[in-house]
Design a protein around this motif. Structure first.
Motif, mmCIF file in Angstrom:
data_model
loop_
_atom_site.group_PDB
_atom_site.id
_atom_site.type_symbol
_atom_site.label_atom_id
_atom_site.label_comp_id
_atom_site.label_asym_id
_atom_site.label_seq_id
_atom_site.Cartn_x
_atom_site.Cartn_y
_atom_site.Cartn_z
ATOM 1 N N ARG A 2 43.916 43.848 39.810
ATOM 2 C CA ARG A 2 44.682 42.995 38.889
ATOM 3 C C ARG A 2 45.507 43.851 38.320
ATOM 4 N N THR A 3 46.746 43.340 37.794
ATOM 5 C CA THR A 3 47.817 44.098 37.133
ATOM 6 C C THR A 3 47.305 44.769 35.770
ATOM 7 N N ASP A 4 46.304 44.070 35.101
ATOM 8 C CA ASP A 4 45.826 44.611 33.801
ATOM 9 C C ASP A 4 44.543 44.370 33.475
ATOM 10 N N TYR A 5 43.822 44.891 32.751
ATOM 11 C CA TYR A 5 42.425 44.483 32.561
ATOM 12 C C TYR A 5 42.156 44.758 31.053
ATOM 13 N N PRO A 6 42.432 43.656 30.345
ATOM 14 C CA PRO A 6 42.442 43.976 28.799
ATOM 15 C C PRO A 6 40.829 44.223 28.231
ATOM 16 N N TYR A 7 40.519 45.322 27.323
ATOM 17 C CA TYR A 7 39.301 45.628 26.907
ATOM 18 C C TYR A 7 38.305 44.479 26.790
ATOM 19 N N LYS A 42 37.516 49.120 20.889
ATOM 20 C CA LYS A 42 38.601 48.737 21.697
ATOM 21 C C LYS A 42 38.552 49.592 23.178
ATOM 22 N N THR A 43 37.436 50.071 23.542
ATOM 23 C CA THR A 43 37.491 50.814 24.642
ATOM 24 C C THR A 43 36.415 50.159 25.565
ATOM 25 N N ASP A 76 38.014 47.374 39.720
ATOM 26 C CA ASP A 76 39.136 47.170 38.900
ATOM 27 C C ASP A 76 38.579 47.712 37.266
ATOM 28 N N HIS A 79 39.364 51.480 37.910
ATOM 29 C CA HIS A 79 40.762 51.757 37.935
ATOM 30 C C HIS A 79 41.414 51.721 36.587
ATOM 31 N N PHE A 80 41.066 50.680 35.688
ATOM 32 C CA PHE A 80 41.629 50.657 34.623
ATOM 33 C C PHE A 80 41.007 51.446 33.335
ATOM 34 N N TRP A 81 39.558 51.425 33.644
ATOM 35 C CA TRP A 81 38.720 52.127 32.212
ATOM 36 C C TRP A 81 37.938 53.208 32.746
#
Length: 82
Positions: A2-7, A42-43, A76, A79-81
């Motif tokens: 993904r290009t982003d993975y919102p919380y 928001k984490t 993912d 990667h993001f979190w």
């Protein structure tokens, strides 16, 4: 990847994943409480979730292989979190 993975999406995906994989309601409740708190902060608590989930699967001998979609989601998330 993904290009982003919102919380909020990550928390939602984790809820669904854990609901499928954790069969003991008391343990699932602990996960859900942590996810509720994380949503407010928001984490995404990947280390907590990962360590608790691995401990759970080892203790209860639940070694069902991940689906391809689950593997991608986990990659993912880390990667993001992670």
């Amino acid at each position: 990847m993904r290009t982003d993975y919102p919380y909020d999406l990550a928390i939602s995906d984790l809820r669904e994943f854990l609901a499928r994989r954790v069969t003991h309601s008391n343990v699932l409740s602990e996960f859900q409480e942590e996810l509720d708190s994380s949503l407010k902060r928001k984490t995404v608590p990947m280390r907590f979730i990962f360590e608790k989930f691995i401990k759970y699967t080892n203790e209860h001998k639940q070694f069902v292989p991940y689906t391809k979609d689950e593997e991608d989601m986990i990659d993912d998330l880390f990667h993001f979190w992670g």
